[in-house]
Write a protein that holds these residues in place. Structure first.
Motif, PDB file in Angstrom:
ATOM      1  N   GLU A 183       7.874   6.816  -9.300  1.00 30.92           N
ATOM      2  CA  GLU A 183       7.522   5.748  -8.366  1.00 30.92           C
ATOM      3  C   GLU A 183       6.513   4.790  -8.994  1.00 30.92           C
ATOM      4  O   GLU A 183       6.698   3.566  -8.968  1.00 30.92           O
ATOM      5  N   ALA A 184       5.439   5.335  -9.552  1.00 35.23           N
ATOM      6  CA  ALA A 184       4.404   4.496 -10.165  1.00 35.23           C
ATOM      7  C   ALA A 184       4.978   3.653 -11.303  1.00 35.23           C
ATOM      8  O   ALA A 184       4.668   2.457 -11.425  1.00 35.23           O
ATOM      9  N   CYS A 185       5.828   4.255 -12.121  1.00 35.57           N
ATOM     10  CA  CYS A 185       6.419   3.518 -13.243  1.00 35.57           C
ATOM     11  C   CYS A 185       7.412   2.464 -12.759  1.00 35.57           C
ATOM     12  O   CYS A 185       7.546   1.404 -13.389  1.00 35.57           O
ATOM     13  N   ALA A 186       8.082   2.709 -11.648  1.00 37.15           N
ATOM     14  CA  ALA A 186       8.977   1.693 -11.075  1.00 37.15           C
ATOM     15  C   ALA A 186       8.160   0.498 -10.584  1.00 37.15           C
ATOM     16  O   ALA A 186       8.536  -0.659 -10.810  1.00 37.15           O
ATOM     17  N   PHE A 187       7.026   0.767  -9.935  1.00 32.73           N
ATOM     18  CA  PHE A 187       6.148  -0.340  -9.527  1.00 32.73           C
ATOM     19  C   PHE A 187       5.630  -1.070 -10.773  1.00 32.73           C
ATOM     20  O   PHE A 187       5.574  -2.302 -10.803  1.00 32.73           O
ATOM     21  N   ARG A 188       5.263  -0.320 -11.807  1.00 37.90           N
ATOM     22  CA  ARG A 188       4.780  -0.917 -13.070  1.00 37.90           C
ATOM     23  C   ARG A 188       5.862  -1.799 -13.704  1.00 37.90           C
ATOM     24  O   ARG A 188       5.603  -2.941 -14.089  1.00 37.90           O
ATOM     25  N   ASP A 189       7.070  -1.260 -13.813  1.00 37.09           N
ATOM     26  CA  ASP A 189       8.145  -1.984 -14.493  1.00 37.09           C
ATOM     27  C   ASP A 189       8.563  -3.247 -13.764  1.00 37.09           C
ATOM     28  O   ASP A 189       9.097  -4.167 -14.385  1.00 37.09           O
ATOM     29  N   GLN A 190       8.329  -3.291 -12.467  1.00 40.70           N
ATOM     30  CA  GLN A 190       8.705  -4.463 -11.675  1.00 40.70           C
ATOM     31  C   GLN A 190       7.472  -5.222 -11.173  1.00 40.70           C
ATOM     32  O   GLN A 190       7.568  -6.059 -10.275  1.00 40.70           O
TER      33      GLN A 190
ATOM     34  N   HIS B  35      11.342   3.036  -2.710  1.00 41.76           N
ATOM     35  CA  HIS B  35      10.196   2.350  -2.122  1.00 41.76           C
ATOM     36  C   HIS B  35      10.012   0.976  -2.775  1.00 41.76           C
ATOM     37  O   HIS B  35       9.713  -0.002  -2.106  1.00 41.76           O
ATOM     38  N   VAL B  36      10.196   0.922  -4.068  1.00 41.88           N
ATOM     39  CA  VAL B  36       9.982  -0.319  -4.820  1.00 41.88           C
ATOM     40  C   VAL B  36      11.046  -1.356  -4.450  1.00 41.88           C
ATOM     41  O   VAL B  36      10.721  -2.507  -4.129  1.00 41.88           O
ATOM     42  N   ARG B  37      12.286  -0.966  -4.482  1.00 40.01           N
ATOM     43  CA  ARG B  37      13.393  -1.883  -4.179  1.00 40.01           C
ATOM     44  C   ARG B  37      13.272  -2.438  -2.755  1.00 40.01           C
ATOM     45  O   ARG B  37      13.346  -3.642  -2.547  1.00 40.01           O
TER      46      ARG B  37
ATOM     47  N   VAL C 191       4.717   7.423   1.705  1.00 41.29           N
ATOM     48  CA  VAL C 191       4.949   6.332   2.651  1.00 41.29           C
ATOM     49  C   VAL C 191       4.438   5.036   2.040  1.00 41.29           C
ATOM     50  O   VAL C 191       3.348   5.001   1.461  1.00 41.29           O
ATOM     51  N   THR C 192       5.229   3.973   2.168  1.00 45.97           N
ATOM     52  CA  THR C 192       4.831   2.655   1.682  1.00 45.97           C
ATOM     53  C   THR C 192       4.701   1.707   2.863  1.00 45.97           C
ATOM     54  O   THR C 192       5.575   1.651   3.724  1.00 45.97           O
ATOM     55  N   PHE C 193       3.598   0.968   2.880  1.00 45.88           N
ATOM     56  CA  PHE C 193       3.351  -0.056   3.889  1.00 45.88           C
ATOM     57  C   PHE C 193       3.334  -1.408   3.203  1.00 45.88           C
ATOM     58  O   PHE C 193       2.736  -1.556   2.137  1.00 45.88           O
ATOM     59  N   VAL C 194       3.979  -2.402   3.828  1.00 40.62           N
ATOM     60  CA  VAL C 194       3.785  -3.784   3.411  1.00 40.62           C
ATOM     61  C   VAL C 194       2.937  -4.418   4.497  1.00 40.62           C
ATOM     62  O   VAL C 194       3.290  -4.398   5.683  1.00 40.62           O
ATOM     63  N   ILE C 195       1.817  -4.957   4.073  1.00 41.02           N
ATOM     64  CA  ILE C 195       0.884  -5.621   4.971  1.00 41.02           C
ATOM     65  C   ILE C 195       0.973  -7.108   4.669  1.00 41.02           C
ATOM     66  O   ILE C 195       0.814  -7.521   3.517  1.00 41.02           O
ATOM     67  N   ASP C 196       1.265  -7.903   5.690  1.00 40.77           N
ATOM     68  CA  ASP C 196       1.468  -9.338   5.450  1.00 40.77           C
ATOM     69  C   ASP C 196       0.140 -10.058   5.205  1.00 40.77           C
ATOM     70  O   ASP C 196      -0.943  -9.453   5.280  1.00 40.77           O
ATOM     71  N   ALA C 197       0.226 -11.334   4.904  1.00 39.19           N
ATOM     72  CA  ALA C 197      -0.959 -12.122   4.540  1.00 39.19           C
ATOM     73  C   ALA C 197      -1.983 -12.202   5.672  1.00 39.19           C
ATOM     74  O   ALA C 197      -3.167 -12.438   5.430  1.00 39.19           O
ATOM     75  N   ALA C 198      -1.547 -11.987   6.924  1.00 44.66           N
ATOM     76  CA  ALA C 198      -2.447 -12.001   8.074  1.00 44.66           C
ATOM     77  C   ALA C 198      -3.047 -10.623   8.347  1.00 44.66           C
ATOM     78  O   ALA C 198      -3.824 -10.459   9.297  1.00 44.66           O
ATOM     79  N   GLY C 199      -2.674  -9.616   7.537  1.00 47.81           N
ATOM     80  CA  GLY C 199      -3.223  -8.285   7.713  1.00 47.81           C
ATOM     81  C   GLY C 199      -2.460  -7.397   8.679  1.00 47.81           C
ATOM     82  O   GLY C 199      -2.953  -6.347   9.091  1.00 47.81           O
ATOM     83  N   LYS C 200      -1.235  -7.802   9.023  1.00 47.78           N
ATOM     84  CA  LYS C 200      -0.419  -7.014   9.946  1.00 47.78           C
ATOM     85  C   LYS C 200       0.646  -6.224   9.185  1.00 47.78           C
ATOM     86  O   LYS C 200       1.152  -6.668   8.153  1.00 47.78           O
TER      87      LYS C 200
ATOM     88  N   LEU D 128       0.862  -1.170   0.000  1.00 48.34           N
ATOM     89  CA  LEU D 128       0.000   0.000   0.000  1.00 48.34           C
ATOM     90  C   LEU D 128       0.902   1.225   0.000  1.00 48.34           C
ATOM     91  O   LEU D 128       1.552   1.517   0.999  1.00 48.34           O
ATOM     92  N   TYR D 129       0.973   1.901  -1.144  1.00 47.97           N
ATOM     93  CA  TYR D 129       1.882   3.043  -1.187  1.00 47.97           C
ATOM     94  C   TYR D 129       1.110   4.344  -1.372  1.00 47.97           C
ATOM     95  O   TYR D 129       0.251   4.471  -2.230  1.00 47.97           O
ATOM     96  N   PHE D 130       1.387   5.284  -0.476  1.00 48.55           N
ATOM     97  CA  PHE D 130       0.800   6.613  -0.508  1.00 48.55           C
ATOM     98  C   PHE D 130       1.760   7.540  -1.241  1.00 48.55           C
ATOM     99  O   PHE D 130       2.960   7.530  -0.949  1.00 48.55           O
ATOM    100  N   TYR D 131       1.248   8.321  -2.155  1.00 45.75           N
ATOM    101  CA  TYR D 131       2.078   9.252  -2.912  1.00 45.75           C
ATOM    102  C   TYR D 131       1.380  10.604  -2.967  1.00 45.75           C
ATOM    103  O   TYR D 131       0.161  10.686  -2.816  1.00 45.75           O
ATOM    104  N   PRO D 132       2.137  11.684  -3.171  1.00 44.37           N
ATOM    105  CA  PRO D 132       1.545  13.015  -3.099  1.00 44.37           C
ATOM    106  C   PRO D 132       0.525  13.369  -4.183  1.00 44.37           C
ATOM    107  O   PRO D 132      -0.562  13.838  -3.874  1.00 44.37           O
TER     108      PRO D 132
END
Length: 151
Positions: free
Chosen positions: A47-54, A138-140, A115-124, A33-37
């Protein structure tokens, strides 16, 4: 303040695809879940294109990628189509989700934070990365966390 290990706040928001995204519906797989301005600004586009490319790497890691800004669904549609983004962009027009996730404002409070959040499979919450300037970092870093979660 949200911390690692906290249950990620649930939410439902409209997407650029004309659908509704509900976080609770993603349980069982990690969510990036990534928040961007703002749509179509230089850093946010990079940032969006880096997520797209990977994006294939994120799919291989079983992750769902979702971008969030306060721009409208129409703005998101244009941004997504222009840059061929394969993941949904959520319209947090009221800023309520940004508040819920305690995403700070940046540059003396003038810009919404990145800000980028990684939320695991259990929702944490498994990872939080806050950097306005390192848009593609953020992507790397997110991929590194997802690999650790998968191991």
């Amino acid at each position: 303040m949200l911390q690692l290990g906290d249950l990620a706040p649930d939410f439902t928001l409209p997407t650029d695809k004309g659908e509704t995204f509900h976080l609770a519906g993603q349980l069982g797989k990690p969510v990036v879940l990534y928040f961007y301005p703002k749509d179509d600004t230089p850093g946010c586009t990079a940032e969006a294109c880096a997520f797209r490319d990977q994006y294939a790497d994120f799919l291989d890691l079983g992750a769902v990628v979702v971008g969030v800004s306060s721009d409208s669904e129409a703005s998101h549609q244009k941004f997504s189509q222009k840059h061929r983004l394969p993941f949904p962009l959520l319209a947090d027009t009221s800023g309520q989700l940004r508040k819920q996730y305690e995403v700070p404002r940046a540059l003396l409070g003038l810009l919404p934070g990145r800000v980028t959040f990684v939320i695991d499979a259990a929702g944490k919450i498994a990872y939080i990365f806050n950097s306005l300037s390192g848009a593609t970092d953020h992507v790397r870093k997110t991929k590194e966390v997802l690999r650790e979660l998968a191991a």
